[in-house]
Design an enzyme around this catalytic site. Structure first.
Site, PDB file in Angstrom:
ATOM      1  N   ALA A 114       3.775  -1.530   4.122  1.00 38.56           N
ATOM      2  CA  ALA A 114       2.900  -2.475   4.838  1.00 38.56           C
ATOM      3  C   ALA A 114       3.095  -3.929   4.426  1.00 38.56           C
ATOM      4  O   ALA A 114       2.135  -4.706   4.431  1.00 38.56           O
ATOM      5  CB  ALA A 114       1.434  -2.067   4.701  1.00 38.56           C
TER       6      ALA A 114
ATOM      7  N   LYS B 217       0.847  -1.207   0.000  1.00 36.36           N
ATOM      8  CA  LYS B 217       0.000   0.000   0.000  1.00 36.36           C
ATOM      9  C   LYS B 217       0.874   1.246   0.000  1.00 36.36           C
ATOM     10  O   LYS B 217       2.044   1.216   0.407  1.00 36.36           O
ATOM     11  CB  LYS B 217      -0.938   0.029   1.222  1.00 36.36           C
TER      12      LYS B 217
ATOM     13  N   ASP C  30      -2.636  -1.439  10.496  1.00 37.89           N
ATOM     14  CA  ASP C  30      -2.808  -1.448   9.033  1.00 37.89           C
ATOM     15  C   ASP C  30      -3.460  -2.744   8.514  1.00 37.89           C
ATOM     16  O   ASP C  30      -3.838  -2.819   7.339  1.00 37.89           O
ATOM     17  CB  ASP C  30      -1.435  -1.324   8.331  1.00 37.89           C
TER      18      ASP C  30
HETATM   19  P1  ATP Z   1       3.915  -0.237   7.749  1.00 40.68           P
HETATM   20  O1  ATP Z   1       3.825   0.490   6.435  1.00 40.68           O
HETATM   21  O2  ATP Z   1       2.685  -1.064   8.084  1.00 40.68           O
HETATM   22  O3  ATP Z   1       4.399   0.618   8.879  1.00 40.68           O
HETATM   23  P2  ATP Z   1       6.433  -1.281   6.911  1.00 40.68           P
HETATM   24  O4  ATP Z   1       6.268  -1.456   5.437  1.00 40.68           O
HETATM   25  O5  ATP Z   1       7.150  -0.045   7.335  1.00 40.68           O
HETATM   26  O6  ATP Z   1       5.026  -1.378   7.589  1.00 40.68           O
HETATM   27  P3  ATP Z   1       7.035  -4.043   7.239  1.00 40.68           P
HETATM   28  O7  ATP Z   1       7.542  -4.417   5.897  1.00 40.68           O
HETATM   29  O8  ATP Z   1       5.666  -4.485   7.587  1.00 40.68           O
HETATM   30  O9  ATP Z   1       7.196  -2.491   7.505  1.00 40.68           O
HETATM   31  O10 ATP Z   1       8.115  -4.597   8.296  1.00 40.68           O
HETATM   32  C1  ATP Z   1       8.136  -4.133   9.630  1.00 40.68           C
HETATM   33  C2  ATP Z   1       8.950  -5.116  10.459  1.00 40.68           C
HETATM   34  O11 ATP Z   1       8.195  -6.307  10.616  1.00 40.68           O
HETATM   35  C3  ATP Z   1      10.263  -5.489   9.794  1.00 40.68           C
HETATM   36  O12 ATP Z   1      11.304  -4.981  10.572  1.00 40.68           O
HETATM   37  C4  ATP Z   1      10.280  -7.014   9.779  1.00 40.68           C
HETATM   38  O13 ATP Z   1      11.419  -7.539  10.419  1.00 40.68           O
HETATM   39  C5  ATP Z   1       9.034  -7.457  10.549  1.00 40.68           C
HETATM   40  N1  ATP Z   1       8.278  -8.523   9.855  1.00 40.68           N
HETATM   41  C6  ATP Z   1       7.678  -9.557  10.455  1.00 40.68           C
HETATM   42  N2  ATP Z   1       7.049 -10.320   9.553  1.00 40.68           N
HETATM   43  C7  ATP Z   1       7.236  -9.766   8.358  1.00 40.68           C
HETATM   44  C8  ATP Z   1       6.810 -10.105   7.044  1.00 40.68           C
HETATM   45  N3  ATP Z   1       6.080 -11.204   6.785  1.00 40.68           N
HETATM   46  N4  ATP Z   1       7.172  -9.292   6.047  1.00 40.68           N
HETATM   47  C9  ATP Z   1       7.896  -8.161   6.308  1.00 40.68           C
HETATM   48  N5  ATP Z   1       8.334  -7.819   7.516  1.00 40.68           N
HETATM   49  C10 ATP Z   1       8.009  -8.590   8.556  1.00 40.68           C
END
Ligand code: ATP
Length: 293
Positions: free
Chosen positions: A105, A11, A141
């Site tokens: 996300a 997203k 989210d």
């Molecule tokens: P958001 O936009 O919801 O804040 P994000 O894109 O910044 O999320 P994610 O990619 O969801 O961040 O990753 C956040 C943390 O979650 C990472 O540091 C990762 O180690 C952990 N994590 C746990 N499971 C997963 C997964 N299936 N995919 C990605 N990251 C994961």
């Protein structure tokens, strides 16, 4: 059915506003959400024995992600089995394409896809609302990642209003190599009467009117200011995307990924190639808005 394949879409936040801090540490937000075609793929296989296994689909899949009980897909499966006492377990192989910790996300989307997939595999017939209530326990989210499309997210992100699909754009995503902690960004967000807020109303009006130019001009993210203190290159990336022809540019989520909205695929690829050719310490991706309907 013993196997199911589930896409888990990334997203963007076309607008991200924080209205206030709640005493419990959460923030009241107002966000215009948009799904992207970029997605992870989850391969869920029902097992006779109980238990949950989460593995990378291919050895080159992101080594920075925890492939144990900390994985959000694992946590989603665990919550599902605690809530619905079905027989058996699951193995989940994840083909990770969404960059992690990027504001896209990826983790929340994997959790949402796991809940949807298990609901189908174990015939639990939960409604979208039930899955969203469960998903909220895993992250603010996750309810949106179950809904998808263009939507307004309020409350802590869980109060969702589906919107007509936004005018279509191709997106060049530029992820700087600097990691940004979401906790740091929220702690350093200044919320005073002088803080300038994104014009979410204008962005919503642009979606209703299907006005591309107005939408591109109304992008805004209140978290950009604290992110810039940690990752000043965000400013240069935005300026370069504009000079490469982007109609609008913004950081997504708590960063550090910056996106440029382009009217054509060619212009979007050209921008991504520019960042590769000019040796930025960044990773570039090209994708486009996704409409689930
Ligand atoms: P958001 O936009 O919801 O804040 P994000 O894109 O910044 O999320 P994610 O990619 O969801 O961040 O990753 C956040 C943390 O979650 C990472 O540091 C990762 O180690 C952990 N994590 C746990 N499971 C997963 C997964 N299936 N995919 C990605 N990251 C994961």
């Amino acid at each position: 059915m013993n196997n199911i394949t589930m896409p888990a879409y990334a997203k963007l936040n076309l607008c991200l506003d924080v209205l206030n801090r709640r005493p419990d540490g959460y923030h009241t937000v107002r966000m215009l959400m948009q799904s992207l075609k970029m997605h992870d793929t989850l391969y869920l296989s029902r097992t006779e024995d109980s238990g949950i296994t989460v593995i990378p689909y291919a050895p080159e899949n992101d080594p920075s992600i925890p492939w144990d009980e900390r994985n959000l897909a694992y946590q989603a499966a665990n919550l599902f089995f605690q809530t619905y006492p079905v027989k058996g377990g699951v193995q989940i192989a994840i083909d990770k394409q969404i960059p992690a910790a990027a504001g896209l996300a990826g983790g929340s989307s994997d959790a949402a896809a796991t809940l949807k997939g298990l609901n189908a595999l174990f015939n639990t017939n939960c409604s979208l609302e039930e899955l969203q209530q469960l998903g909220l326990k895993l992250g603010a989210d996750v309810p949106y990642c179950l809904l998808l499309g263009t939507a307004l997210a309020e409350g802590i992100g869980e109060q969702l209003t589906p919107l007509p699909k936004a005018p279509h754009f191709y997106c060049t995503l530029i992820k700087p190599s600097t990691g940004i902690s979401t906790k740091y960004i929220y702690e350093h967000l200044e919320l005073s009467p002088d803080t300038s807020h994104p014009d979410t109303e204008a962005a919503l009006a642009a979606v209703t009117a299907q006005d591309r130019q107005m939408l591109a001009a109304s992008l805004g993210n209140i978290l950009e200011a604290p992110a810039l203190t940690l990752c000043p290159e965000i400013k240069k990336i935005k300026a370069d995307l504009i000079s490469l022809g982007a109609s609008g540019v913004l950081m997504t989520g708590s960063g550090p990924t910056v996106f440029g909205l382009f009217e054509t695929k060619e212009a979007s690829f050209h921008a991504a190639e520019y960042f590769c050719a000019h040796n930025y310490p960044t990773t570039s991706f090209v994708t486009e808005f996704y409409d689930p309907s």
